[in-house]
Design a protein around this motif. Structure first.
Motif, short mmCIF file in Angstrom:
data_model
loop_
_atom_site.label_atom_id
_atom_site.label_comp_id
_atom_site.label_asym_id
_atom_site.label_seq_id
_atom_site.Cartn_x
_atom_site.Cartn_y
_atom_site.Cartn_z
N UNK A 96 0.93 -1.22 -0.08
CA UNK A 96 -0.07 -0.02 0.12
C UNK A 96 0.91 1.38 -0.03
N UNK A 97 2.07 0.95 0.24
CA UNK A 97 2.93 2.44 0.21
C UNK A 97 3.84 2.39 -1.09
N UNK A 98 3.24 1.66 -2.00
CA UNK A 98 4.11 1.69 -3.43
C UNK A 98 4.00 3.17 -3.94
N UNK A 99 5.21 3.68 -4.33
CA UNK A 99 5.23 5.11 -4.76
C UNK A 99 5.52 6.05 -3.65
N UNK A 100 5.41 5.51 -2.60
CA UNK A 100 5.74 6.35 -1.39
C UNK A 100 7.24 6.25 -0.93
N UNK A 101 8.04 7.50 -0.46
CA UNK A 101 9.11 7.34 0.16
C UNK A 101 9.01 6.84 1.51
N UNK A 102 9.96 5.77 1.91
CA UNK A 102 10.05 5.31 3.05
C UNK A 102 11.37 5.09 3.77
N UNK A 103 11.55 4.97 5.05
CA UNK A 103 12.68 5.30 5.76
C UNK A 103 12.70 3.81 6.54
N UNK A 104 13.75 2.92 6.66
CA UNK A 104 13.74 1.74 7.06
C UNK A 104 15.04 1.41 7.89
N UNK A 105 15.03 0.87 9.15
CA UNK A 105 16.13 0.25 9.69
C UNK A 105 16.48 -0.87 9.06
N UNK A 106 17.79 -1.04 9.05
CA UNK A 106 18.32 -2.52 8.41
C UNK A 106 18.70 -3.23 9.69
N UNK A 107 18.23 -4.63 9.59
CA UNK A 107 18.68 -5.54 10.49
C UNK A 107 19.93 -5.70 10.88
N UNK A 108 20.90 -5.50 9.95
CA UNK A 108 22.39 -5.63 9.98
C UNK A 108 23.15 -4.32 10.47
N UNK A 109 21.98 -3.41 10.65
CA UNK A 109 22.67 -2.02 11.11
C UNK A 109 22.61 -0.94 9.95
N UNK A 110 22.34 0.15 10.44
CA UNK A 110 22.10 1.43 9.70
C UNK A 110 20.77 1.35 9.13
N UNK A 111 20.41 2.41 8.13
CA UNK A 111 19.04 2.38 7.52
C UNK A 111 19.22 2.74 6.15
N UNK A 112 18.00 2.54 5.75
CA UNK A 112 17.81 3.10 3.93
C UNK A 112 16.59 3.99 3.87
N UNK A 113 16.71 4.82 2.95
CA UNK A 113 15.45 5.65 2.31
C UNK A 113 15.30 5.45 1.14
N UNK A 114 14.22 5.12 0.70
CA UNK A 114 14.01 4.95 -0.71
C UNK A 114 12.55 4.69 -0.94
N UNK A 115 12.18 5.00 -2.35
CA UNK A 115 10.72 4.76 -2.77
C UNK A 115 10.40 3.39 -3.16
N UNK A 116 9.25 3.13 -2.62
CA UNK A 116 8.59 1.78 -2.73
C UNK A 116 8.44 1.57 -4.31
N UNK A 117 9.06 0.76 -5.08
CA UNK A 117 8.51 0.36 -6.32
C UNK A 117 7.60 -0.72 -6.56
N UNK A 118 7.87 -1.56 -5.60
CA UNK A 118 7.04 -2.99 -5.64
C UNK A 118 7.15 -3.60 -4.38
N UNK A 119 6.23 -4.38 -3.86
CA UNK A 119 6.56 -5.14 -2.78
C UNK A 119 5.34 -6.34 -3.02
N UNK A 120 6.03 -7.46 -2.47
CA UNK A 120 5.21 -8.65 -2.61
C UNK A 120 5.27 -9.46 -1.20
N UNK A 121 5.18 -10.89 -1.09
CA UNK A 121 4.95 -11.37 0.19
C UNK A 121 6.22 -11.71 0.71
N UNK A 122 7.33 -11.53 -0.16
CA UNK A 122 8.77 -12.02 0.41
C UNK A 122 9.44 -10.76 0.54
#
Length: 179
Positions: A96-122
């Motif tokens: 539902x956030x496709x096309x939106x800008x998101x910020x996410x923490x990475x479990x390995x450390x750090x974070x990422x900011x990017x636009x959701x292009x597509x999302x599936x079950x995986x």
């Protein structure tokens, strides 16, 4: 097996939400000023409009009144959609956030900011903007276990997707005419 009141409320209301084509995202029972408040959050692909919220509220209220889950005392029922600050925790939230800008923490450390292009079950495919506006954006796929806490970012200066599409079409058309 004991279940909480929230679990029993969810059990009662989730089928009504599903029948209406929405997901019951959250059930919270609390007190405000000595009065019980039941907050229900619903969402659907494409969002939920006010008419749907009103209809759901009536249906939820009738089901609650017909059950003994809320007891005899008064309570206030609040039905709404999730705010922009809702965490992205399930694949459907990412979809539902496709096309939106998101910020996410990475479990390995750090974070990422990017636009959701597509999302599936995986996982999710993000378009990562270039650092300091230099270079080109890159696409990066993340499996959900690689991502921790994530939220949609509010963009005040972003043009609507339709305006961007129109601008691209105009540019392509004018370049074709020049050729």
């Amino acid at each position: 097996m004991s279940t909480t009141l929230n679990d029993r409320l969810r059990e009662l209301l989730e089928p009504l939400a599903a029948k209406a084509g929405v997901d019951l995202e959250d059930v919270k029972l609390g007190k405000v000023g000595g009065r019980r408040v039941l907050e229900l959050v619903v969402d659907a692909d494409g969002g939920v409009d006010l008419d749907a919220v009103a209809e759901l509220s009536r249906g939820f209220g009738e089901a609650l009144d017909a059950s003994d889950l809320m007891g005899e005392g008064e309570y206030r029922l609040e039905v709404g959609s999730p705010g922009v600050d809702r965490p992205l925790t399930l694949p459907r939230h990412w979809r539902r956030a496709t096309g939106r800008l998101v910020k996410a923490a990475l479990t390995a450390g750090g974070e990422v900011t990017g636009r959701v292009l597509e999302a599936d079950e995986d996982g999710v495919l993000l378009e990562i903007p270039p650092v300091k506006g230099r270079g080109k954006a890159k696409e990066q796929r993340y499996a959900y276990p690689e991502l921790g806490k994530a939220r949609v970012q509010v963009e005040f200066n972003r043009k609507a997707a339709e305006e961007l599409d129109e601008a691209v079409e105009e540019t392509v058309t004018s370049e074709e005419e020049e050729a």
